[in-house]
Design a protein around this motif. Structure first.
Motif, PDB file in Angstrom:
ATOM      1  N   PRO A 195      -6.136   6.381   7.906  1.00  0.00           N
ATOM      2  CA  PRO A 195      -6.873   6.543   6.649  1.00  0.00           C
ATOM      3  C   PRO A 195      -8.202   5.794   6.592  1.00  0.00           C
ATOM      4  O   PRO A 195      -8.466   4.892   7.389  1.00  0.00           O
ATOM      5  CB  PRO A 195      -5.907   5.991   5.601  1.00  0.00           C
ATOM      6  CG  PRO A 195      -5.052   5.045   6.337  1.00  0.00           C
ATOM      7  CD  PRO A 195      -4.967   5.528   7.753  1.00  0.00           C
ATOM      8  N   SER A 244      -2.262  15.846   4.729  1.00  0.00           N
ATOM      9  CA  SER A 244      -1.156  14.894   4.909  1.00  0.00           C
ATOM     10  C   SER A 244      -0.093  14.994   3.842  1.00  0.00           C
ATOM     11  O   SER A 244       0.927  14.329   3.955  1.00  0.00           O
ATOM     12  CB  SER A 244      -1.673  13.463   4.875  1.00  0.00           C
ATOM     13  OG  SER A 244      -2.620  13.276   5.844  1.00  0.00           O
ATOM     14  N   ARG A 258      -6.417  14.181   2.932  1.00  0.00           N
ATOM     15  CA  ARG A 258      -5.265  13.769   2.112  1.00  0.00           C
ATOM     16  C   ARG A 258      -4.420  14.966   1.694  1.00  0.00           C
ATOM     17  O   ARG A 258      -3.209  14.848   1.516  1.00  0.00           O
ATOM     18  CB  ARG A 258      -5.739  12.974   0.888  1.00  0.00           C
ATOM     19  CG  ARG A 258      -6.261  11.585   1.266  1.00  0.00           C
ATOM     20  CD  ARG A 258      -6.948  10.885   0.103  1.00  0.00           C
ATOM     21  NE  ARG A 258      -6.036  10.516  -0.959  1.00  0.00           N
ATOM     22  CZ  ARG A 258      -5.319   9.393  -0.978  1.00  0.00           C
ATOM     23  NH1 ARG A 258      -5.406   8.542   0.017  1.00  0.00           N
ATOM     24  NH2 ARG A 258      -4.528   9.122  -1.986  1.00  0.00           N
ATOM     25  N   ARG A 298      -1.685   2.203  15.303  1.00  0.00           N
ATOM     26  CA  ARG A 298      -0.563   2.503  14.409  1.00  0.00           C
ATOM     27  C   ARG A 298      -0.383   4.014  14.274  1.00  0.00           C
ATOM     28  O   ARG A 298       0.739   4.519  14.309  1.00  0.00           O
ATOM     29  CB  ARG A 298      -0.832   1.862  13.045  1.00  0.00           C
ATOM     30  CG  ARG A 298       0.288   2.011  12.049  1.00  0.00           C
ATOM     31  CD  ARG A 298      -0.055   1.347  10.736  1.00  0.00           C
ATOM     32  NE  ARG A 298      -1.209   1.983  10.099  1.00  0.00           N
ATOM     33  CZ  ARG A 298      -1.724   1.619   8.929  1.00  0.00           C
ATOM     34  NH1 ARG A 298      -1.203   0.597   8.282  1.00  0.00           N
ATOM     35  NH2 ARG A 298      -2.761   2.237   8.418  1.00  0.00           N
ATOM     36  N   HIS A 339      -2.167  10.324  10.295  1.00  0.00           N
ATOM     37  CA  HIS A 339      -3.369  10.170   9.481  1.00  0.00           C
ATOM     38  C   HIS A 339      -3.812   8.714   9.563  1.00  0.00           C
ATOM     39  O   HIS A 339      -3.080   7.818   9.167  1.00  0.00           O
ATOM     40  CB  HIS A 339      -3.017  10.563   8.040  1.00  0.00           C
ATOM     41  CG  HIS A 339      -4.184  10.553   7.094  1.00  0.00           C
ATOM     42  ND1 HIS A 339      -4.244  11.365   5.994  1.00  0.00           N
ATOM     43  CD2 HIS A 339      -5.324   9.831   7.068  1.00  0.00           C
ATOM     44  CE1 HIS A 339      -5.377  11.151   5.335  1.00  0.00           C
ATOM     45  NE2 HIS A 339      -6.047  10.225   5.971  1.00  0.00           N
ATOM     46  N   ARG A 369      -6.865   0.454   6.083  1.00  0.00           N
ATOM     47  CA  ARG A 369      -5.598   0.386   5.352  1.00  0.00           C
ATOM     48  C   ARG A 369      -4.437  -0.135   6.191  1.00  0.00           C
ATOM     49  O   ARG A 369      -3.328   0.390   6.125  1.00  0.00           O
ATOM     50  CB  ARG A 369      -5.239   1.761   4.785  1.00  0.00           C
ATOM     51  CG  ARG A 369      -6.304   2.329   3.862  1.00  0.00           C
ATOM     52  CD  ARG A 369      -6.332   1.641   2.524  1.00  0.00           C
ATOM     53  NE  ARG A 369      -5.266   2.108   1.681  1.00  0.00           N
ATOM     54  CZ  ARG A 369      -5.371   3.134   0.829  1.00  0.00           C
ATOM     55  NH1 ARG A 369      -6.511   3.782   0.721  1.00  0.00           N
ATOM     56  NH2 ARG A 369      -4.373   3.482   0.083  1.00  0.00           N
ATOM     57  N   THR A 377      -0.360   4.491   1.993  1.00  0.00           N
ATOM     58  CA  THR A 377      -0.354   4.359   3.444  1.00  0.00           C
ATOM     59  C   THR A 377       1.081   4.284   3.962  1.00  0.00           C
ATOM     60  O   THR A 377       1.392   4.833   5.017  1.00  0.00           O
ATOM     61  CB  THR A 377      -1.178   3.128   3.874  1.00  0.00           C
ATOM     62  OG1 THR A 377      -2.488   3.250   3.302  1.00  0.00           O
ATOM     63  CG2 THR A 377      -1.302   3.045   5.378  1.00  0.00           C
ATOM     64  N   LEU A 404       2.205   7.648   4.361  1.00  0.00           N
ATOM     65  CA  LEU A 404       1.633   8.257   5.574  1.00  0.00           C
ATOM     66  C   LEU A 404       2.399   7.847   6.832  1.00  0.00           C
ATOM     67  O   LEU A 404       2.353   8.535   7.844  1.00  0.00           O
ATOM     68  CB  LEU A 404       0.159   7.856   5.739  1.00  0.00           C
ATOM     69  CG  LEU A 404      -0.845   8.505   4.800  1.00  0.00           C
ATOM     70  CD1 LEU A 404      -2.248   7.969   5.092  1.00  0.00           C
ATOM     71  CD2 LEU A 404      -0.823  10.018   4.938  1.00  0.00           C
ATOM     72  N   ASP A 414       0.849  -1.193   0.000  1.00  0.00           N
ATOM     73  CA  ASP A 414       0.000   0.000   0.000  1.00  0.00           C
ATOM     74  C   ASP A 414       0.891   1.252   0.000  1.00  0.00           C
ATOM     75  O   ASP A 414       1.226   1.778   1.061  1.00  0.00           O
ATOM     76  CB  ASP A 414      -0.894  -0.038   1.254  1.00  0.00           C
ATOM     77  CG  ASP A 414      -1.977   1.029   1.209  1.00  0.00           C
ATOM     78  OD1 ASP A 414      -1.796   2.037   0.499  1.00  0.00           O
ATOM     79  OD2 ASP A 414      -2.998   0.846   1.896  1.00  0.00           O
TER      80      ASP A 414
END
Lengths: 290, 234
Positions: free
Chosen positions: B82, B48, B45, B147, B80, B86, A177, A180, A174
């Motif tokens: 999501p 971020s 988004r 996380r 973030h 994810r 992600t 991120l 991913d």
């Protein structure tokens, strides 16, 4: 029986380098979605570097192997940085065409630089084969197998046990992600391409003293690397390692028991069979890195 | 703390956000509500750094972060969580949490943070070596939240944390978000469940077609008739 064992030993030696080629290619495809048509040329590059460093410059054999691999890593990083990075977001066809072009250009440069005459690379191992009962194997081939297996293990540990490896797998699964989480995607792509290229270059450098070195030596290897990747399942590193050995065994036994003229065809017959019967690859439950 | 000033974000030629401005003050819980496609996820988004700004600016604690890479934004203290959780499906639960702390170098503190999160999410500890893809939806949401917290954020962006969860888990998830805010972390949350979101937040912004059309305290928007009609099913 003796003949059977001898084929097994030969296949293991060949399979080790096939596996190196396969995991490099599958890593690049898995993480970057780039079909890397320069892979065979990186293999050729590694072989020529072994020739230049070992034969022309007279460097120590082991040192020249190490340097050839390092130069392969560097060339891979340059290719990624110069050709692929500006194509970020381009579709897979575009990058494929660019990589085909790069592959052709690299091969033509090798031809231009070294000419078409095959080169030999000397090695320091005794020429007499070691005999284990019914089986004989040249020391240099044992060395090649040993290095290949060591690299496969090192690579496995890198992917599964290190922070970089976890980040690579996360990027594969991913990319957004992973970004991120703080992963630098661009750096990850450069490293991936560099490591994959380095593996191809070291495979070429390892086989250089066994086979001859010539500009088109990468063509068939490139095709075989793709075959290995398909065998193992796209992006599946363990699958590509095993696929490398499977291809080597099929070639070796096909050549040994059916017809040596069809050695290179054996692998492709296998691929056709795999694509018809199990198109996701022999070992892939699904696409994955690791 | 966070200030979006007239940001426009386009997908190709089509603007998904048009001159959106909003602020989040330290310690607040702010929510973005609106219909599907209104631009809620796009807003997060853009903050971020996953999407480039066409115009406008974003500042966080006085620093400009508009157009910065995601890792820079995270480094400034914005995590973030999501939409759709994810989690990395083929990484273990532990590896997922380690990815949350990817930028951190204080390994001992990362370890103790993980221990602390296990008190809050004991299921994660039980499944530490399991691939995250094998967890249930609720467990995956807990993992995604944990996380995000692993980076020790000052501000957490939650994107639809209740999406696809069973009703009792929805409640539990909102309780966790409230807890996180109570412990001093600022929260900006996107939610389709407008009633719950407005009820728990300090302030809220309503997005329609990529624009902020209303904002105010959660209670004020709950009492607003047009919002009741359009979003609360009253």
């Amino acid at each position: 029986m003796a003949e059977f064992l001898q084929h097994c030993v030969n296949a293991l030696v060949l399979g080790g380098t096939y596996a190196l080629l396969g995991i490099g290619l599958t890593l690049i495809f898995g993480i970057m979605r780039v079909v890397n048509f320069t892979h065979g040329e990186l293999y050729t590059f590694g072989a020529y570097m072994a020739f230049v460093l070992g034969s022309l410059l007279g460097l120590d054999f082991f040192l020249s192997l190490l340097l050839a691999a390092t130069l392969g890593v560097a060339l891979g990083a340059v290719i990624e940085f110069v050709l692929l990075r500006p194509l970020k977001g381009a579709d897979i066809d575009t990058t494929m065409l660019v990589m085909i072009g790069a592959g052709i250009a690299m091969q033509a440069s090798e031809q231009l630089t070294w000419g078409g005459v095959a080169k030999m690379v000397p090695h320091p191992f005794p020429p007499d084969p070691l005999v284990f009962g019914p089986v004989a194997v040249a020391p240099v081939r044992l060395f090649v197998l040993g290095v290949a297996v060591a690299l496969l293990v090192a690579f496995y540990l890198l992917i599964n046990r290190t922070r970089l490896g976890v980040a690579m797998r996360a990027t594969f699964q991913d990319p957004d992600t992973a970004a991120l989480m703080g992963v630098n995607k661009g750096l990850m792509y450069t490293l991936t391409f560099a490591i994959g290229s380095g593996l191809a270059a070291i495979a070429g450098a390892l086989l250089a003293p066994i086979f001859l070195v010539y500009p088109t030596m990468g063509d068939l290897v490139s095709l075989k690397a793709f075959a290995i990747v398909i065998l193992g399942g796209l992006g599946n590193i363990a699958g590509a390692s095993i696929g490398g050995f499977v291809l080597a065994f099929v070639e070796e036994f096909g050549a040994g028991y059916l017809s040596s003229g069809y050695r290179d065809a054996m692998g492709f017959l296998l691929i056709i069979a795999v694509l018809i019967l199990r198109p996701q690859g022999l070992f892939a439950a699904k696409e994955r890195i690791g | 703390m966070l200030k979006l000033d007239g940001i426009t974000v386009c997908y190709g030629q089509i603007p998904a956000l048009r001159r959106v401005s909003l602020t989040v003050e330290e310690g607040e819980l702010v929510t973005l509500i609106g219909a599907n496609g209104a631009g809620k996820t796009t807003t997060l988004r853009a903050i971020s750094g996953l999407l480039p700004l066409t115009e406008g600016s974003i500042t966080f604690r006085g620093q400009s972060i508009g157009g910065a890479a995601p890792r820079v934004v995270l480094g400034q203290g914005i995590a973030h969580c999501p939409e759709g959780r994810r989690v990395f499906p083929q990484l273990s639960v532990r590896e997922n949490l380690e990815m949350g702390a990817y930028l951190r170098r204080d390994h001992a503190a990362v370890k103790s943070d993980m221990e602390r999160l296990f008190h809050r999410f004991p299921r994660l500890q039980e499944r530490l070596q399991q691939a995250a893809g094998t967890l249930s939806g609720g467990e995956q949401q807990m993992l995604a939240i944990a996380r995000a917290l692993m980076s020790r954020p000052k501000l957490v962006l939650f994107d639809e944390p209740s999406l696809g969860l069973a009703p009792n888990l929805v409640e539990q998830t909102f309780a966790i978000v409230s807890d996180i805010r109570r412990e001093g972390t600022t929260v900006l949350m996107v939610e389709q469940n407008a009633y719950a979101a407005l009820d728990m937040c300090d302030r809220a912004y309503l997005l329609e077609s990529g624009q902020v059309v209303q904002h105010g305290t959660g209670q004020a928007l709950l009492a607003n008739e047009s919002i009741q009609k359009a979003y609360l099913g009253a």
